[in-house]
Design an enzyme around this catalytic site. Structure first.
Site, PDB file in Angstrom:
ATOM      1  N   ASP A 152      15.925 -41.728   6.299  1.00 20.79           N
ATOM      2  CA  ASP A 152      17.296 -41.314   6.605  1.00 20.79           C
ATOM      3  C   ASP A 152      17.600 -41.321   8.090  1.00 20.79           C
ATOM      4  O   ASP A 152      18.751 -41.276   8.495  1.00 20.79           O
ATOM      5  CB  ASP A 152      17.508 -39.862   6.134  1.00 20.79           C
TER       6      ASP A 152
HETATM    7  C1  BGC Z   1      16.089 -35.111   8.006  1.00 20.38           C
HETATM    8  C2  BGC Z   1      15.815 -35.977   6.818  1.00 20.38           C
HETATM    9  C3  BGC Z   1      16.866 -35.706   5.778  1.00 20.38           C
HETATM   10  C4  BGC Z   1      18.243 -35.958   6.384  1.00 20.38           C
HETATM   11  C5  BGC Z   1      19.379 -35.774   5.415  1.00 20.38           C
HETATM   12  C6  BGC Z   1      17.489 -35.315   8.501  1.00 20.38           C
HETATM   13  O1  BGC Z   1      17.758 -34.417   9.520  1.00 20.38           O
HETATM   14  O2  BGC Z   1      15.140 -35.344   9.021  1.00 20.38           O
HETATM   15  O3  BGC Z   1      14.523 -35.734   6.306  1.00 20.38           O
HETATM   16  O4  BGC Z   1      16.659 -36.492   4.664  1.00 20.38           O
HETATM   17  O5  BGC Z   1      18.423 -35.115   7.491  1.00 20.38           O
HETATM   18  O6  BGC Z   1      19.633 -34.471   5.096  1.00 20.38           O
HETATM   19  C1  NOJ Z   2      14.302 -36.376   2.978  1.00 23.26           C
HETATM   20  C2  NOJ Z   2      15.249 -36.960   2.009  1.00 23.26           C
HETATM   21  O1  NOJ Z   2      15.415 -36.091   0.939  1.00 23.26           O
HETATM   22  C3  NOJ Z   2      14.761 -38.290   1.496  1.00 23.26           C
HETATM   23  O2  NOJ Z   2      15.738 -38.866   0.684  1.00 23.26           O
HETATM   24  C4  NOJ Z   2      14.413 -39.188   2.637  1.00 23.26           C
HETATM   25  O3  NOJ Z   2      13.964 -40.397   2.129  1.00 23.26           O
HETATM   26  C5  NOJ Z   2      13.402 -38.544   3.549  1.00 23.26           C
HETATM   27  N1  NOJ Z   2      13.912 -37.308   4.004  1.00 23.26           N
HETATM   28  C6  NOJ Z   2      13.019 -39.416   4.734  1.00 23.26           C
HETATM   29  O4  NOJ Z   2      14.040 -39.485   5.663  1.00 23.26           O
END
Ligand code: BGC
Ligand code: NOJ
Length: 831
Positions: free
Chosen positions: A486
């Protein structure tokens, strides 16, 4: 120096036993597995909700409080001048004994003080919208004891988001009713809500409180409620302000006597025309019925036995006996349990997820399915339909949906180009487990719009097409907002701290940002899709109607061919433009520059593309997979697992976005993002490297970590967490974001299918273990489509991979697939 321990596993009871309430972080558990859920910490902190932690919050919780973990179901026991809680908090009166046992959807907290023991069993009975709290009080002294018991719950005004911000309204809306020993929370019931909550106890009460300030006192803390300290309930009645529920009960216990008090925190929905029994009086009929179901010790014990039986059945579907306790307890108990929790919660509610921001993730929930589908396939089936119903006609998707409404939303962004592929991943896992091809004929809408329905198979097809229709200059998949990571925001370019990396407008136009992670994912799921089409061709031919989901044999064969070609092309594109010499590149950025290349100063190598491209077996014959896996070991591995990227980014890169916003070693910037470790582990098994697979696996296996690092690791030692601080962090090994992570499902998928090697397939169970050379023999019992297979794997010469011979009920079979058949079977596998 040996680390301090806060608890230990009790495998026979399937419990984790916490022996010191001051754990390095609240160690929580989940109650409920269907509609009514509670989070409960080892000091009884936490909250309850119905279906949706945002829209139907029943009790209030304060996040990130000081002290941590403030608010919960608290019992105050006043014994003379001493006030204490069985779970130590909130009074923190030193206890004579303390123990918390977290089990399968139940928690039992026992404390004792001055000769009185209070043991509280918390659970949500099956198919019930209520949390039972059965308190057993025991007088262990030689004298009679008179105790004053106060219960406490604080109501949330239903919407957990507005509950925390809209005080100009909230402080005027609270309404309650009291009837006998039951306190009703009917805030907003007068208008649009058809639901209320209640808190009751199965005995006569000698007083109550429903107004928070009257009970606690405006300047007091939970540790010193005025009413409790004085030993006098106020019999307060809440109008606005903050409604609570507290029972006051006087208990006298003779020497050795014990007594049960059963508290019930319930939720009720009424039909519109049956909301009231008189003007302004709520219709309590359903509450009365619910209360009557759990008003004696016998009834509660029976419900608890049913819950345990339910878990016996679930955990008997797959069991291993390996002679290694640490492996067995994760496979047989905790890994499967965590998979149930991630299936239910997705990424919504934990002590790191507020229950407000994130709901059911499209990619997350599809992945969670592979850890859950063998447990309750019918629920997995419904989940797949729910997820697919949020898709758009071009194959793109909402990134998440709200569990109560099942409607997709863009609250944490949209346009993640990996999302569509995950629908294949989840659906294939379901069909392989069940053999139920009929799911593909289900009519599923787009964006929940009635009238737009097409078959689920069509949804799979457009999912694949979405990748094919969005290729970049190297014929690799365009990344969109981001892929699985993400935080790899290659089209974001944000300089404004008030913008969220996830939702800010993307610069799509002219972007050359391509993802090798999606490329690998496409090859893996594309191959799955091709195999599915070929199977469907067979099934269609054999079916009465000559078709499945409206398509006939030749349609599926044509489709298989079309997709095989796309997969082959992707394979080529990766080999041509995605190989960096020693490992797979990670991406191309907006301008077409390499990411995850030796040419880069930081972020030279990333885990995701090594995982997915090796799982896909891209360049396996040419030795690319071995090289990529060796490079991962050399550059990403550390004591606590494999970090996400290396070297970590030390400055902000606007062209990469959030990944470079994290300090080195945390989260997506070189944290050990446990979720993606299994990808490399599976890659290792594809390459037949069982020793390496095992070594990576055990580094993040909770039972192995528990033994060494309870204090350092901080978070619950019985489940995986999302992120462990990596080698570049200030404190490598520190865990964060426990419970709700795709790691659970991926660890399960890895160990059950790729290490122990029991893989559901269309025609039966495919056996293909990949083992460390130390593994000489193990047994697995697997229930599968009506049959029960007792499988003994023999590996006397310590091979890492390769099945020599399989016998089923004494007869050798050809190949490695045990054909489905009902009844019990003895299977012997020789490596
Ligand atoms: C986090 C991710 C998460 C994304 C969406 C980011 O700040 O590091 O792990 O999936 O936010 O909520
Ligand atoms: C948490 C999110 O829930 C997941 O969808 C994502 O792939 C990982 N973070 C990595 O960014």
């Amino acid at each position: 120096m040996a680390e301090k321990k806060y608890g230990h596993f009790d495998d026979a009871n399937r419990e984790y036993v916490i022996t010191d309430p001051k754990t390095p972080w609240p160690w929580i558990n989940y109650l409920g597995n269907e509609d009514f859920f509670s989070l409960i910490s080892n000091t009884a902190g936490g909250y309850s909700f119905y279906k949706d932690a945002k829209f139907r919050r029943i009790t209030r919780y304060r996040y990130n409080g000081v002290p941590m973990d403030n608010g919960g179901r608290y019992f105050y026991i006043k014994d003379g001048d001493t006030v204490w809680n069985p779970g130590w908090k909130p009074c923190k009166t030193p206890l004579d004994s303390y123990e918390c046992r977290h089990g399968m959807n139940y928690t039992r907290i026992t404390g004792s003080k001055n000769g009185v023991e209070a043991s509280v069993l918390f659970f949500v009975p099956l198919h019930t919208w209520a949390e039972v709290q059965k308190m057993t009080l025991k007088n262990q002294t030689e004298e009679a004891k008179t105790l004053k018991v106060f219960s406490f719950a604080e109501w949330c005004l239903w919407n957990a988001a507005t509950d925390m911000e809209n005080f100009q309204r909230n402080f005027s809306t609270g309404e309650v009713e009291v009837e006998g020993s039951t306190i009703y929370h009917k805030t907003e019931y007068r208008e649009r809500r058809n639901h209320y909550a209640f808190y009751t106890v199965n005995t006569e009460i000698q007083g109550y409180d429903t107004d928070r300030e009257s009970f606690i006192g405006l300047y007091n803390e939970f540790a010193e409620p005025e009413a409790v300290m004085e030993g006098k309930p106020r019999n307060s009645f809440a109008h606005g302000w903050s409604p609570i529920a507290s029972h006051y009960i006087e208990v006298t216990l003779q020497p050795g006597e014990s007594r049960d008090l059963i508290f019930l925190l319930g939720y009720v929905e009424n039909e519109q025309d049956k909301k009231f029994s008189a003007k302004k009086v709520i219709n309590k009929e359903k509450a009365h019925q619910l209360i009557a179901k759990f008003d004696t010790t016998e009834k509660v014990d029976a419900a608890f036995a049913e819950l345990n039986q339910y878990w016996d059945n679930l955990l008997n579907i797959f069991t291993v006996k390996s002679g290694n306790d640490k492996l067995d307890r994760m496979v047989n108990i905790w890994n499967q349990y965590q998979c149930m929790i991630t299936f239910c919660m997705s990424r919504s509610a934990s002590f790191f997820e507020s229950g407000i921001g994130r709901g059911m993730g499209f990619r997350d929930s599809n992945q969670d399915l592979v850890g859950f589908v063998h447990q309750i396939p019918t629920r997995a089936r419904q989940r797949i339909i729910d997820i697919a119903s949020t898709q758009f006609p071009d194959g793109g998707c909402y990134h998440q949906y709200q569990p109560l409404t099942k409607r997709g939303n863009n609250d944490i962004g949209g346009g993640f180009n990996d999302d569509p592929c995950w629908l294949i991943f989840g659906t294939v896992a379901y069909i392989k487990e069940t053999g139920d091809f009929s799911i593909l004929a289900e009519q599923v809408p787009f964006d929940n719009q009635p009238g737009t329905e097409v078959s689920l198979f069509e949804h799979l097809k457009i999912s694949m097409n979405h990748v094919i229709n969005n290729l970049g200059p190297h014929k690799l998949p365009l990344i969109g907002r981001a892929d699985w990571n993400d935080c790899l925001n290659l089209n974001c370019f944000s300089w404004d701290p008030n913008e969220s990396f996830q939702t800010t407008e993307n610069k799509g136009e002219g972007s050359k940002a391509e993802s090798l992670m999606i490329a690998g994912l496409f090859v893996v799921t594309g191959k799955d899709y091709v195999a599915l089409c070929k199977q469907l061709a067979k099934e269609a031919l054999e079916s009465k109607e000559g078709e499945i989901a409206g398509l006939a044999e030749e349609d599926y064969l044509t489709e298989a061919e079309r997709m095989q070609q796309a997969v082959d092309e992707m394979n080529e594109a990766v080999k041509q433009h995605g190989w960096d010499g020693e490992w797979f590149l990670r991406a191309y950025d907006f301008f077409g520059n390499k990411i995850g290349s030796d040419e880069n100063e930081e972020g030279k190598i990333f885990i995701e593309s090594q995982g997915w491209c090796t799982m896909a077996g891209i360049g396996l014959e040419e030795g690319l997979c071995d090289k990529a896996l060796d490079s991962s070991k050399k550059r990403l591995e550390c004591e606590h697992g494999l970090v996400l990227n290396n070297p970590a980014y030390t400055t902000y890169h606007v062209e990469m976005g959030e990944i470079s916003s994290y300090p080195e070693g945390y989260k997506e910037n070189a944290g050990i993002f446990c979720h993606n470790n299994p990808w490399v582990i599976i890659g290792e098994t594809v390459a037949g490297r069982g020793n390496d697979a095992w070594s990576h696996y055990t580094k993040i296996l909770p039972s192995y970590v528990e033994e060494k690092y309870q204090t350092l690791h901080k978070v619950e030692p019985y489940v995986n967490c999302q992120m462990v601080a990596g080698k570049d962090a200030a404190k490598p090994g520190e865990g964060k974001n426990s419970w709700l992570t795709g790691t659970a499902a991926w660890m399960w998928y890895t160990v059950s299918e790729f290490i122990l090697g029991i893989k559901p397939d269309y025609e039966g169970l495919l056996i293909d273990p990949c083992l460390p050379s130390t593994a000489k023999e193990y047994e697995v019992t697997r229930k599968f489509r009506g049959g029960e297979y007792h499988i003994t794997v023999k590996n006397p010469s310590g091979n890492q991979k390769g099945v020599k011979q399989i016998t089923v009920d004494g007869t050798p079979i050809s190949g490695t697939i045990i054909p489905c058949s009902e009844g019990k079977h003895e299977v012997v596998v020789e490596m």
